[in-house]
Design a protein around this motif. Structure first.
Motif, PDB file in Angstrom:
ATOM      1  N   ARG A 558       0.831  -1.210   0.000  1.00  0.00           N
ATOM      2  CA  ARG A 558       0.000   0.000   0.000  1.00  0.00           C
ATOM      3  C   ARG A 558       0.863   1.256   0.000  1.00  0.00           C
ATOM      4  NH1 ARG A 558      -4.139   1.229   4.857  1.00  0.00           N
ATOM      5  NH2 ARG A 558      -2.144   1.616   5.897  1.00  0.00           N
ATOM      6  N   LYS A 559       2.018   1.201   0.692  1.00  0.00           N
ATOM      7  CA  LYS A 559       2.923   2.351   0.703  1.00  0.00           C
ATOM      8  C   LYS A 559       3.530   2.590  -0.676  1.00  0.00           C
ATOM      9  CE  LYS A 559       7.050   4.131   2.973  1.00  0.00           C
ATOM     10  NZ  LYS A 559       8.129   3.867   3.961  1.00  0.00           N
ATOM     11  N   GLU A 560       3.786   1.508  -1.437  1.00  0.00           N
ATOM     12  CA  GLU A 560       4.362   1.636  -2.769  1.00  0.00           C
ATOM     13  C   GLU A 560       3.324   1.972  -3.826  1.00  0.00           C
ATOM     14  OE1 GLU A 560       6.352  -1.989  -3.506  1.00  0.00           O
ATOM     15  OE2 GLU A 560       7.913  -1.677  -1.979  1.00  0.00           O
ATOM     16  N   ASN A 561       2.062   2.154  -3.433  1.00  0.00           N
ATOM     17  CA  ASN A 561       0.986   2.557  -4.345  1.00  0.00           C
ATOM     18  C   ASN A 561       0.792   1.555  -5.486  1.00  0.00           C
ATOM     19  OD1 ASN A 561       0.256   4.894  -2.964  1.00  0.00           O
ATOM     20  ND2 ASN A 561       1.837   6.111  -4.010  1.00  0.00           N
ATOM     21  N   LEU A 562       0.845   0.267  -5.165  1.00  0.00           N
ATOM     22  CA  LEU A 562       0.521  -0.739  -6.164  1.00  0.00           C
ATOM     23  C   LEU A 562      -0.969  -0.683  -6.491  1.00  0.00           C
ATOM     24  CD1 LEU A 562       2.675  -3.743  -4.906  1.00  0.00           C
ATOM     25  CD2 LEU A 562       3.216  -2.092  -6.705  1.00  0.00           C
ATOM     26  N   PRO A 563      -1.364  -1.003  -7.725  1.00  0.00           N
ATOM     27  CA  PRO A 563      -2.784  -0.805  -8.125  1.00  0.00           C
ATOM     28  C   PRO A 563      -3.766  -1.551  -7.232  1.00  0.00           C
ATOM     29  CG  PRO A 563      -1.402  -1.175 -10.058  1.00  0.00           C
ATOM     30  CD  PRO A 563      -0.524  -1.408  -8.874  1.00  0.00           C
ATOM     31  N   GLU A 564      -3.474  -2.797  -6.841  1.00  0.00           N
ATOM     32  CA  GLU A 564      -4.420  -3.578  -6.041  1.00  0.00           C
ATOM     33  C   GLU A 564      -4.522  -3.083  -4.597  1.00  0.00           C
ATOM     34  OE1 GLU A 564      -3.127  -5.978  -9.463  1.00  0.00           O
ATOM     35  OE2 GLU A 564      -2.103  -4.836  -7.908  1.00  0.00           O
ATOM     36  N   PHE A 565      -3.461  -2.428  -4.100  1.00  0.00           N
ATOM     37  CA  PHE A 565      -3.428  -2.040  -2.682  1.00  0.00           C
ATOM     38  C   PHE A 565      -3.475  -0.529  -2.491  1.00  0.00           C
ATOM     39  CE2 PHE A 565      -1.050  -5.918  -3.423  1.00  0.00           C
ATOM     40  CZ  PHE A 565      -1.599  -6.797  -2.506  1.00  0.00           C
ATOM     41  N   GLU A 621      -8.941  -5.835 -21.328  1.00  0.00           N
ATOM     42  CA  GLU A 621      -8.434  -5.799 -19.952  1.00  0.00           C
ATOM     43  C   GLU A 621      -6.960  -5.404 -19.916  1.00  0.00           C
ATOM     44  OE1 GLU A 621      -9.217  -9.623 -18.378  1.00  0.00           O
ATOM     45  OE2 GLU A 621     -11.375  -9.283 -18.070  1.00  0.00           O
ATOM     46  N   LYS A 622      -6.174  -5.935 -20.852  1.00  0.00           N
ATOM     47  CA  LYS A 622      -4.757  -5.560 -20.898  1.00  0.00           C
ATOM     48  C   LYS A 622      -4.582  -4.078 -21.192  1.00  0.00           C
ATOM     49  CE  LYS A 622      -2.827 -10.022 -22.370  1.00  0.00           C
ATOM     50  NZ  LYS A 622      -2.036 -10.719 -23.437  1.00  0.00           N
ATOM     51  N   GLN A 623      -5.319  -3.569 -22.183  1.00  0.00           N
ATOM     52  CA  GLN A 623      -5.208  -2.154 -22.510  1.00  0.00           C
ATOM     53  C   GLN A 623      -5.677  -1.270 -21.362  1.00  0.00           C
ATOM     54  OE1 GLN A 623      -3.747  -0.880 -25.088  1.00  0.00           O
ATOM     55  NE2 GLN A 623      -3.404  -2.806 -26.196  1.00  0.00           N
ATOM     56  N   LEU A 624      -6.756  -1.685 -20.689  1.00  0.00           N
ATOM     57  CA  LEU A 624      -7.269  -0.899 -19.578  1.00  0.00           C
ATOM     58  C   LEU A 624      -6.270  -0.877 -18.425  1.00  0.00           C
ATOM     59  CD1 LEU A 624      -9.632   0.707 -18.410  1.00  0.00           C
ATOM     60  CD2 LEU A 624     -10.614  -1.443 -17.586  1.00  0.00           C
ATOM     61  N   ARG A 625      -5.615  -2.046 -18.147  1.00  0.00           N
ATOM     62  CA  ARG A 625      -4.633  -2.092 -17.074  1.00  0.00           C
ATOM     63  C   ARG A 625      -3.419  -1.212 -17.401  1.00  0.00           C
ATOM     64  NH1 ARG A 625      -3.103  -7.125 -17.433  1.00  0.00           N
ATOM     65  NH2 ARG A 625      -4.990  -7.888 -16.399  1.00  0.00           N
ATOM     66  N   LYS A 626      -2.986  -1.257 -18.651  1.00  0.00           N
ATOM     67  CA  LYS A 626      -1.842  -0.432 -19.045  1.00  0.00           C
ATOM     68  C   LYS A 626      -2.189   1.057 -18.982  1.00  0.00           C
ATOM     69  CE  LYS A 626       0.502  -2.000 -22.446  1.00  0.00           C
ATOM     70  NZ  LYS A 626       0.934  -2.388 -23.821  1.00  0.00           N
ATOM     71  N   MET A 627      -3.428   1.399 -19.372  1.00  0.00           N
ATOM     72  CA  MET A 627      -3.842   2.799 -19.320  1.00  0.00           C
ATOM     73  C   MET A 627      -3.912   3.293 -17.884  1.00  0.00           C
ATOM     74  SD  MET A 627      -7.254   4.474 -21.048  1.00  0.00           S
ATOM     75  CE  MET A 627      -6.883   3.580 -22.559  1.00  0.00           C
ATOM     76  N   ARG A 628      -4.424   2.444 -16.982  1.00  0.00           N
ATOM     77  CA  ARG A 628      -4.473   2.837 -15.574  1.00  0.00           C
ATOM     78  C   ARG A 628      -3.076   3.077 -15.004  1.00  0.00           C
ATOM     79  NH1 ARG A 628      -8.970  -1.462 -13.239  1.00  0.00           N
ATOM     80  NH2 ARG A 628     -10.839  -0.344 -13.998  1.00  0.00           N
ATOM     81  N   GLU A 629      -2.125   2.215 -15.352  1.00  0.00           N
ATOM     82  CA  GLU A 629      -0.758   2.398 -14.862  1.00  0.00           C
ATOM     83  C   GLU A 629      -0.154   3.696 -15.383  1.00  0.00           C
ATOM     84  OE1 GLU A 629       1.345  -1.045 -16.071  1.00  0.00           O
ATOM     85  OE2 GLU A 629       0.381  -2.400 -14.608  1.00  0.00           O
ATOM     86  N   GLN A 630      -0.368   4.029 -16.643  1.00  0.00           N
ATOM     87  CA  GLN A 630       0.168   5.272 -17.190  1.00  0.00           C
ATOM     88  C   GLN A 630      -0.468   6.493 -16.533  1.00  0.00           C
ATOM     89  OE1 GLN A 630      -0.321   5.117 -21.423  1.00  0.00           O
ATOM     90  NE2 GLN A 630       1.216   3.473 -21.721  1.00  0.00           N
ATOM     91  N   ILE A 631      -1.793   6.442 -16.347  1.00  0.00           N
ATOM     92  CA  ILE A 631      -2.473   7.578 -15.717  1.00  0.00           C
ATOM     93  C   ILE A 631      -2.003   7.748 -14.274  1.00  0.00           C
ATOM     94  CG2 ILE A 631      -4.717   8.411 -14.939  1.00  0.00           C
ATOM     95  CD1 ILE A 631      -5.934   7.163 -17.438  1.00  0.00           C
ATOM     96  N   SER A 632      -1.829   6.638 -13.561  1.00  0.00           N
ATOM     97  CA  SER A 632      -1.358   6.730 -12.177  1.00  0.00           C
ATOM     98  C   SER A 632       0.048   7.319 -12.117  1.00  0.00           C
ATOM     99  CB  SER A 632      -1.374   5.339 -11.527  1.00  0.00           C
ATOM    100  OG  SER A 632      -2.683   4.819 -11.497  1.00  0.00           O
ATOM    101  N   ALA A 633       0.917   6.905 -13.040  1.00  0.00           N
ATOM    102  CA  ALA A 633       2.279   7.449 -13.054  1.00  0.00           C
ATOM    103  C   ALA A 633       2.270   8.935 -13.368  1.00  0.00           C
ATOM    104  CB  ALA A 633       3.130   6.681 -14.069  1.00  0.00           C
ATOM    105  N   ARG A 634       1.437   9.354 -14.336  1.00  0.00           N
ATOM    106  CA  ARG A 634       1.370  10.781 -14.665  1.00  0.00           C
ATOM    107  C   ARG A 634       0.778  11.587 -13.520  1.00  0.00           C
ATOM    108  NH1 ARG A 634      -0.704  10.983 -21.001  1.00  0.00           N
ATOM    109  NH2 ARG A 634       1.100   9.846 -21.900  1.00  0.00           N
ATOM    110  N   PHE A 635      -0.230  11.039 -12.860  1.00  0.00           N
ATOM    111  CA  PHE A 635      -0.837  11.749 -11.743  1.00  0.00           C
ATOM    112  C   PHE A 635       0.153  11.895 -10.578  1.00  0.00           C
ATOM    113  CE2 PHE A 635      -3.282  11.799  -7.773  1.00  0.00           C
ATOM    114  CZ  PHE A 635      -4.052  12.933  -7.980  1.00  0.00           C
ATOM    115  N   ALA A 636       0.939  10.837 -10.320  1.00  0.00           N
ATOM    116  CA  ALA A 636       1.934  10.922  -9.244  1.00  0.00           C
ATOM    117  C   ALA A 636       2.998  11.956  -9.569  1.00  0.00           C
ATOM    118  CB  ALA A 636       2.579   9.547  -9.023  1.00  0.00           C
ATOM    119  N   LEU A 637       3.396  12.042 -10.849  1.00  0.00           N
ATOM    120  CA  LEU A 637       4.391  13.039 -11.239  1.00  0.00           C
ATOM    121  C   LEU A 637       3.831  14.445 -11.166  1.00  0.00           C
ATOM    122  CD1 LEU A 637       7.214  13.619 -12.392  1.00  0.00           C
ATOM    123  CD2 LEU A 637       6.254  13.314 -14.677  1.00  0.00           C
TER     124      LEU A 637
END
Length: 656
Positions: A558-565, A621-637
């Motif tokens: 949860r501290k590392e901000n993994l998608p599931e946690f 599902e693969k595209q949606l998971r990849k899009m979520r990871e990119q959006i999360s990385a951009r939001f964190a930056l």
């Protein structure tokens, strides 16, 4: 370090009599360049520095000393050459010793001549730069119509036989040319002999190879006519034929006399004074009258007003990042000098790592940093009774700029407005010299230094309180009475974990084990221990339990901000409540396994004979998971970036 009262120099020291004191003496501060200096001040300071160097070089007489050294080396080289020529063909090892000594004399003579030429160039360049700066100062005074500094350069012509000095220099140059020609001829003869020897060896090698080849051909022909088909060849001939050819370098050529003469004369071109140029003696005086304010321009009056009202400075003493004291404000003089003239006692609990002096410029409305200087940590022998003030240079790249239409101050951190033709471009940074000293305090004839010095009072008390090295208490005990010795060890409060006390502690343990007396045990818990060997295994087991804890892994994920946690809020209180095979951990491990073995999962998925809808859903599902990871990385930056308005709050200054 403990902060002290800037008015009384005292501290609320909690360690009482065991405190250690540093006495920091701040004396005079002189600015070599200040941002409120005018261009005439800048040139005057530069001329002052060059004149100090000029005076030191005239006192040292470096060129005259090198000339005397060259004469001595020339005489020694001549005597050694004579001895070498006399014993050149002797069977003793003396010729080689004389030759080595001769080569050393020749190398030292060449180095001394090159050094003298460089020193003569330095003298000429220094004299030229002094005259150029003085010419610029006079041009500035003439253009402004007023004077702001009192410097004045007096140029005196030395009368004497100038032609005789020039003839001596020319004679020395001719001697150097003849010596270089002689050395070049000798070098050419040595290279020629070495080349001849190499050519001779190459010819001998070719002859030996031809003879060896002829012998092999004869043996090979004889072997073919006889019954011995294998042949009995000589291995030495084969080795001679396979030898690597000796490399013959190019034939050396002698150096031309005109080339040597031209090289040496070019070297001395800018080093010697021409015969028609007089010899000067410079003297810097401070007798030029300074113009009054009424005689100056408005820009110069504004600069002088700033010097009087906005040039107050104070120093801040910082030890290990803690502010120890602030000096009272002092006003700089017209020569940009100031006097602190105070000793500041600073109390520390250990040897400091950094002693820094920060200088600040203050006025009625603001305070700004000017520069900082680091002081060295004093040795234990440097006390407040025997220390001396040292001149410590400092510099700062602080930027200060002014409007040239309002003031004549040049500022700081900018390129110099005047650049000389034969010098590199320079920057006008804030520079200065501080006279300061740091020493350990003395109280009641005791040097107050930390215990890591062998001369400290705490170190002596520790040695006297216990250890193998204390002799007075050991002599007062009868070593034959072991019981008294053990009793003394208990009363002396020895640290059982100090390596110096290992002998006495082991002696006490052996005596206790042999007698079985439990009264002789020491209370080891009252002494500090960095680590205990008995608890290493327990600590390792605890660390393994932490690493295998599912709850700890859940918190870490949860501290590392993994998608599931990332947004997981309900963390169980115990490990057994975290189900590994179900819930969030199952989805996480499935995703990790799919990322690691993607091809295998695709093959398994294909074996199930999926429909077209299943394929589209899986790809989505693969595209949606990849899009979520990119959006999360951009939001964190983006969340870490701050705008200018968020970081700086500008408030309007009230109109007073």
């Amino acid at each position: 370090a403990y902060q002290i009262d800037s008015e009384h120099g005292l501290s609320n020291d909690p360690i009482g009599a065991d405190r250690y004191r540093l006495d920091i003496d701040l004396g005079k501060i002189t600015f070599v360049h200040h941002h409120l200096m005018s261009m005439e001040y800048v040139l005057a300071m530069r001329m002052k520095q060059m004149y100090e160097c000029y005076t030191v070089r005239r006192q040292q007489l470096i060129v005259q000393q090198l000339s005397e050294k060259i004469k001595a080396l020339k005489s020694a080289e001549s005597n050694c050459r004579t001895l070498y020529e006399q014993n050149k063909y002797a069977d003793s090892p003396e010729p080689k010793e004389f030759y080595d000594r001769l080569v050393n004399y020749q190398n030292e003579l060449r180095q001394a001549r090159n050094q003298r030429c460089n020193e003569m160039k330095l003298d000429r360049d220094l004299l030229k730069h002094l005259l150029d700066v003085w010419k610029e100062i006079k041009d500035i005074r003439r253009a402004n119509g007023y004077t702001t500094t009192s410097v004045k350069l007096i140029i005196k012509q030395i009368s004497g036989k100038k032609t005789k000095h020039y003839e001596q220099i020319q004679q020395q140059i001719e001697e150097e040319i003849e010596d270089e020609i002689t050395l070049a001829d000798e070098q050419y003869q040595r290279e020629k002999e070495a080349h001849t020897k190499i050519v001779r060896n190459r010819k001998l090698q070719e002859t030996r190879k031809k003879e060896a080849k002829k012998r092999l051909d004869k043996k090979r022909a004889a072997a073919l006519t006889s019954d011995n088909v294998d042949g009995d060849y000589d291995q030495n001939d084969i080795t001679i034929i396979n030898e690597e050819d000796i490399y013959v370098p190019e034939k050396p050529e002698p150096r031309k006399r005109d080339e040597i003469r031209t090289t040496i004369l070019t070297k001395y071109q800018n080093a010697i004074r021409p015969p028609d140029e007089p010899e000067f003696l410079l003297e810097l005086v401070y007798s030029e009258p300074i113009s009054t304010d009424s005689e100056c321009s408005a820009r110069e009056r504004a600069r002088r007003h700033s010097v009087q009202n906005s040039s107050d400075i104070f120093a801040r003493i910082v030890i290990n990042g803690k502010i120890m004291a602030d000096t009272p404000k002092i006003q700089l003089t017209n020569e940009f000098e100031g006097h602190f003239g105070r000793i500041f006692p600073c109390y520390v609990v250990r040897t400091p790592e950094i002693i820094k002096i920060e200088f600040y410029e203050v006025s009625t409305r603001f305070r700004s940093s000017l520069a900082e200087v680091y002081l060295s940590i004093p040795e234990s022998t440097v006390t407040s009774e025997n220390y001396q003030l040292q001149s410590i240079e400092f510099s700062s790249n602080v930027l200060r700029q002014f409007n040239p239409n309002q003031t004549t101050a040049v500022g700081a951190g900018i390129p110099s407005p005047i650049q000389f033709a034969d010098s590199l471009s320079t920057y006008l940074n804030i520079e200065g010299v501080l006279n300061a000293g740091v020493a350990w305090g003395v109280q009641d004839d005791v040097v107050l230094v930390p215990p890591d010095y062998t001369t400290s009072k705490a170190f002596l008390n520790r040695q006297m309180g216990g250890g193998v090295q204390q002799d007075i208490n050991m002599q007062a005990i009868n070593l034959s009475d072991m019981k008294s010795l053990i009793e003394w060890i208990k009363q002396s409060n020895l640290d059982p974990y100090d390596p110096e006390n290992a002998f006495l502690i082991n002696l006490m343990k052996d005596y206790r084990n042999s007698r079985g007396d439990t009264k002789l045990e020491m209370n080891a818990l009252q002494h500090f221990r960095l680590s205990i060997d008995e608890n290493d295994e327990i600590e390792q087991n605890q660390q393994m339990n932490i690493d295998n804890s599912l709850r700890f892994k859940l918190l870490q994920a949860r501290k590392e901000n993994l998608p599931e946690f990332k947004d997981f809020r309900y963390v169980p209180t115990h490990d057994y409540l975290v189900k590994k095979k179900y819930g969030i951990f199952k989805r996480f491990m499935d995703r990790q396994r799919e990322a690691a073995y993607g091809d295998t999962f695709d093959q398994q998925f294909q074996t199930r004979r999926p429909t077209r809808i299943d394929l589209v859903r899986r790809q989505g599902e693969k595209q949606l998971r990849k899009m979520r990871e990119q959006i999360s990385a951009r939001f964190a930056l983006t969340s870490t970036r701050k705008s200018f308005n968020e970081m700086v709050v500008e408030e309007n200054i009230p109109d007073i």
